[in-house]
Enzyme design. Structure first.
Site, mmCIF file in Angstrom:
data_model
loop_
_atom_site.group_PDB
_atom_site.id
_atom_site.type_symbol
_atom_site.label_atom_id
_atom_site.label_comp_id
_atom_site.label_asym_id
_atom_site.label_seq_id
_atom_site.Cartn_x
_atom_site.Cartn_y
_atom_site.Cartn_z
ATOM 1 N N TYR A 216 2.763 -6.263 -5.324
ATOM 2 C CA TYR A 216 1.498 -5.912 -4.678
ATOM 3 C C TYR A 216 0.833 -4.735 -5.405
ATOM 4 O O TYR A 216 -0.319 -4.834 -5.818
ATOM 5 C CB TYR A 216 1.785 -5.561 -3.217
ATOM 6 N N PHE B 282 4.734 -1.414 16.374
ATOM 7 C CA PHE B 282 4.944 -0.429 17.444
ATOM 8 C C PHE B 282 4.254 -0.869 18.738
ATOM 9 O O PHE B 282 4.810 -0.713 19.822
ATOM 10 C CB PHE B 282 4.439 0.960 17.022
ATOM 11 N N GLY C 277 10.910 9.074 9.916
ATOM 12 C CA GLY C 277 9.593 9.014 10.557
ATOM 13 C C GLY C 277 8.684 10.158 10.128
ATOM 14 O O GLY C 277 7.584 10.331 10.641
HETATM 15 P P1 NAD Z 1 -4.338 -10.320 5.858
HETATM 16 O O1 NAD Z 1 -3.024 -10.748 5.344
HETATM 17 O O2 NAD Z 1 -4.597 -10.396 7.320
HETATM 18 O O3 NAD Z 1 -5.505 -11.107 5.142
HETATM 19 C C1 NAD Z 1 -5.401 -11.675 3.858
HETATM 20 C C2 NAD Z 1 -6.042 -13.053 3.926
HETATM 21 O O4 NAD Z 1 -5.984 -13.635 2.623
HETATM 22 C C3 NAD Z 1 -5.305 -14.003 4.858
HETATM 23 O O5 NAD Z 1 -6.244 -14.691 5.641
HETATM 24 C C4 NAD Z 1 -4.565 -14.952 3.919
HETATM 25 O O6 NAD Z 1 -4.337 -16.218 4.486
HETATM 26 C C5 NAD Z 1 -5.497 -14.982 2.740
HETATM 27 N N1 NAD Z 1 -4.848 -15.287 1.461
HETATM 28 C C6 NAD Z 1 -3.704 -14.750 0.957
HETATM 29 N N2 NAD Z 1 -3.448 -15.275 -0.252
HETATM 30 C C7 NAD Z 1 -4.458 -16.151 -0.520
HETATM 31 C C8 NAD Z 1 -4.741 -17.018 -1.604
HETATM 32 N N3 NAD Z 1 -3.946 -17.080 -2.671
HETATM 33 N N4 NAD Z 1 -5.845 -17.803 -1.542
HETATM 34 C C9 NAD Z 1 -6.662 -17.764 -0.447
HETATM 35 N N5 NAD Z 1 -6.441 -16.968 0.607
HETATM 36 C C10 NAD Z 1 -5.342 -16.179 0.571
HETATM 37 O O7 NAD Z 1 -4.564 -8.838 5.327
HETATM 38 P P2 NAD Z 1 -5.725 -7.782 5.588
HETATM 39 O O8 NAD Z 1 -5.105 -6.595 6.175
HETATM 40 O O9 NAD Z 1 -6.880 -8.418 6.260
HETATM 41 O O10 NAD Z 1 -6.123 -7.405 4.097
HETATM 42 C C11 NAD Z 1 -7.250 -7.957 3.449
HETATM 43 C C12 NAD Z 1 -7.357 -7.367 2.047
HETATM 44 O O11 NAD Z 1 -7.497 -5.955 2.121
HETATM 45 C C13 NAD Z 1 -6.128 -7.659 1.194
HETATM 46 O O12 NAD Z 1 -6.554 -7.947 -0.119
HETATM 47 C C14 NAD Z 1 -5.375 -6.345 1.209
HETATM 48 O O13 NAD Z 1 -4.630 -6.156 0.043
HETATM 49 C C15 NAD Z 1 -6.501 -5.330 1.337
HETATM 50 N N6 NAD Z 1 -6.025 -4.103 1.980
HETATM 51 C C16 NAD Z 1 -5.713 -4.089 3.323
HETATM 52 C C17 NAD Z 1 -5.227 -2.917 3.881
HETATM 53 C C18 NAD Z 1 -4.875 -2.841 5.346
HETATM 54 O O14 NAD Z 1 -4.380 -1.808 5.801
HETATM 55 N N7 NAD Z 1 -5.137 -3.851 6.150
HETATM 56 C C19 NAD Z 1 -5.050 -1.776 3.107
HETATM 57 C C20 NAD Z 1 -5.350 -1.847 1.752
HETATM 58 C C21 NAD Z 1 -5.849 -3.002 1.202
HETATM 59 N N1 UDP Z 2 7.239 1.566 9.486
HETATM 60 C C1 UDP Z 2 8.118 1.924 10.491
HETATM 61 N N2 UDP Z 2 8.471 0.986 11.399
HETATM 62 C C2 UDP Z 2 7.989 -0.283 11.396
HETATM 63 C C3 UDP Z 2 7.070 -0.644 10.375
HETATM 64 C C4 UDP Z 2 6.727 0.300 9.426
HETATM 65 O O1 UDP Z 2 8.578 3.081 10.554
HETATM 66 O O2 UDP Z 2 8.359 -1.070 12.275
HETATM 67 C C5 UDP Z 2 6.831 2.585 8.497
HETATM 68 C C6 UDP Z 2 6.982 2.174 7.035
HETATM 69 O O3 UDP Z 2 8.287 2.436 6.572
HETATM 70 C C7 UDP Z 2 5.927 3.039 6.382
HETATM 71 C C8 UDP Z 2 4.833 3.162 7.435
HETATM 72 O O4 UDP Z 2 5.453 2.833 8.673
HETATM 73 O O5 UDP Z 2 6.446 4.307 6.122
HETATM 74 C C9 UDP Z 2 3.655 2.225 7.206
HETATM 75 O O6 UDP Z 2 4.156 0.918 7.020
HETATM 76 P P1 UDP Z 2 3.239 -0.358 6.863
HETATM 77 O O7 UDP Z 2 4.129 -1.501 6.530
HETATM 78 O O8 UDP Z 2 2.353 -0.481 8.047
HETATM 79 O O9 UDP Z 2 2.261 -0.014 5.654
HETATM 80 P P2 UDP Z 2 2.479 0.604 4.179
HETATM 81 O O10 UDP Z 2 3.882 1.057 3.997
HETATM 82 O O11 UDP Z 2 2.097 -0.504 3.282
HETATM 83 O O12 UDP Z 2 1.540 1.742 4.174
#
Ligand code: NAD
Ligand code: UDP
Length: 312
Positions: free
Chosen positions: A147, A193, A209
């Site tokens: 990722y 959570f 945590g």
């Molecule tokens: P999500 O998993 O809910 O949404 C991703 C969507 O993309 C899903 O609907 C999935 O089915 C679709 N998808 C995955 N692979 C695909 C492919 N190969 N072809 C077509 N569709 C595909 O995640 P989200 O939280 O809504 O995130 C959306 C975007 O934002 C992602 O690119 C993610 O990396 C980015 N992002 C999200 C967060 C967050 O905290 N939610 C943070 C940083 C970046």
């Molecule tokens: N985390 C946790 N318990 C859970 C899920 C996640 O303590 O049940 C922690 C995880 O280890 C990380 C933070 O929460 O430190 C955020 O995790 P998340 O998977 O939401 O996002 P990311 O690590 O990609 O920021």
């Protein structure tokens, strides 16, 4: 009226974005392979004449020659560690082959294209808070790297298409976002959570945590993406996130309190390469996009708790 393509539009952030764009009177094409996205997220949009859903994996080429696309938001990629590590090679493919396909589509249609990048490009950051100029500290062979490195090479591809083919690009580095339409089993901290608290089960805090994140409510994130897409002469990358930083333990206690739960905290092992701290410097977004988050963490959590209460 513009025609806007949203890849990953049936996912968590994408479904809010599709709805918001339709409310702005745009025509919206949602492309999604439904890996982590769900039809329920876009059910209410299906009968709107300006909305079209195409089930498609961006790893395969997409042409759409029957319409002229003006803007593309590329969100297609699983975002939770559990889901992006489920099939890491597919995650890399989505961020390389998939991104090349969608950039090719943008080039063909002369469309502006925005990449949903991530704070994960900073890895386990040494600089704190993170500015866009920070180059990151990423393990390129770890479990998160499909990722993190995938999103980094996606940014590289965006800039190469910009320099080589004059594609009009925008890059948003999104920090942890939460809100309704997250799936209850995607393993992310807020959804885990809340579901645990509502079921009065133990809250699984990983490690001590003490690690921190900065959580942004989805409406704020979405407005940030929209402002970036519609700002002239600015490619980014730009951080989109909430500068309020909280440790995971604090989030656990807050969710237990807001959901009136009897859950107890339990400490589980910390996953490998889990970043110790994360907090966006959003000066650039404030200056260039006139954007900053408006929704308080507690208010966003209350809305999200209500959403999960309804679906579980
Ligand atoms: P999500 O998993 O809910 O949404 C991703 C969507 O993309 C899903 O609907 C999935 O089915 C679709 N998808 C995955 N692979 C695909 C492919 N190969 N072809 C077509 N569709 C595909 O995640 P989200 O939280 O809504 O995130 C959306 C975007 O934002 C992602 O690119 C993610 O990396 C980015 N992002 C999200 C967060 C967050 O905290 N939610 C943070 C940083 C970046
Ligand atoms: N985390 C946790 N318990 C859970 C899920 C996640 O303590 O049940 C922690 C995880 O280890 C990380 C933070 O929460 O430190 C955020 O995790 P998340 O998977 O939401 O996002 P990311 O690590 O990609 O920021």
């Amino acid at each position: 009226m513009k025609t806007v393509l949203v890849t990953g539009g049936a996912g968590f952030i994408g479904s809010h974005l599709c709805k918001f764009l339709l409310e702005k009177n745009e025509k919206v094409i949602c492309v999604d392979n439904l890996f982590t996205g769900r039809k329920e997220n876009i059910q209410e949009l299906m009968n709107i004449p300006n909305f079209r859903f195409i089930e498609h994996d961006i790893i395969d080429p997409l042409y759409l020659d029957d319409i002229k696309i003006d803007q593309i938001y590329n969100l297609a990629c699983p975002a939770s560690p559990v889901h992006y590590q489920f099939n890491p090679i597919r995650t890399v493919k989505a961020n390389t082959l998939g991104v090349i396909n969608i950039l090719g589509l943008a080039k063909r249609h002369r469309a502006r294209i925005l990449q949903a990048s991530t704070s994960e490009v900073y890895g386990d950051p040494i600089e704190h808070p993170q500015k866009e100029s920070y180059r990151g500290s990423v393990n390129c062979i770890g479990k998160r790297s499909c990722y993190d490195e995938g999103k980094r090479v996606a940014e590289t591809l965006f800039f190469d298409y910009h320099r080589e083919h004059n594609v009009d690009i925008r890059i948003a580095r999104i920090f942890n976002t939460f809100g309704p339409n997250m799936t209850k089993n995607d393993g992310r901290v807020i959804s885990n959570f809340i579901v645990q608290a509502l079921n009065n089960e133990d809250i699984t805090v990983y490690g001590t945590g003490k690690q921190t994140r900065s959580f942004c409510y989805v409406d704020d994130t979405m407005r940030g993406l929209y402002n970036l897409m519609n700002t002239e002469n600015f490619t980014g990358p730009v951080n989109i996130g909430n500068p309020r930083e909280s440790c995971v333990l604090e989030i656990a206690e807050l969710i237990v309190k807001l959901s009136n739960s009897n859950s107890k905290i339990k400490f589980d092992p910390l996953p490998p390469d889990d970043p110790k701290q994360r907090n966006p410097d959003i000066s650039l977004a404030r200056e260039k996009l006139n954007w900053e988050p408006k929704i308080k963490l507690e208010d966003g959590l209350k809305d999200t708790i209500e959403y999960f209460r309804k679906i579980i």
